[in-house]
Design a protein around this motif. Sequence first.
Motif: not given
Ligand SMILES: [Zn+2]
Length: 224
Positions: A50, A109, A128, A195-197
């Motif tokens: 992102d 996110c 994020c 992004c850690p998603q």
């Molecule tokens: Zn994210």
Amino acid sequence: MYGFIRKESSFRPEDAVYRETVLSGDGWLRTLKKGETLRVVDLEGNQAVDAMFYDAHDPDNHYSAGKTIKAQNNIYLTTGSILYSENGDRMLEITADLTGRHDTLAGSCSNYYNSVKYPGDVLYMHNCKDTFMLEFSKRGDEEYCKRDLAPNVNFFMNVPITEDGVLEFADGVSAPGNYVEVTALMDVDVLISNCPQLMNPCNNFNPTPIELMIFSPEDEDESN
Ligand SMILES: [Zn+2]
């Protein structure tokens, strides 16, 4: 693929004036001077990065998804895409691209977004928007705050639109070592969240590190 223009960079990694690996869940905020080029490397593939861009001398004049999409008549970014600001300034140009899939619509996110989109106890998962705010706070000034979080670019993130006009979060199309480069057309503050998603198929449910490299204009001259 939606006008994908594949172009390799003429820069060599060993000529980078700056290199840093950013783990998933971490962020990065740095000024890219006019003429400098930032390479974002998807080290292991299928990662979503992102990114947000600000006029370094006037942060209110940030990247505009609307103006960028309208100018190129395409929701996806690839080589030759110009990223425009809210004031209509040409901020950056994508000067190399190996995947052709960089999302302009899905945003980043956040805790509330995650709790609506995903099942389970996700409200407190790192996201994020948390990373963006953490990067703002690390600057130690009051230049940026939550109101500066506008719609962003998602490098490598595959968000096709179905025939019904619905955004679909799909398996990534990037591969290990793929990269995208943006060259600054003005002084730009670049804000990144790797992004850690864990629940997003765009990350292949396995967030992985990226590498960032900066090249100055002189580097290209030396290699020619
Ligand atoms: Zn994210």
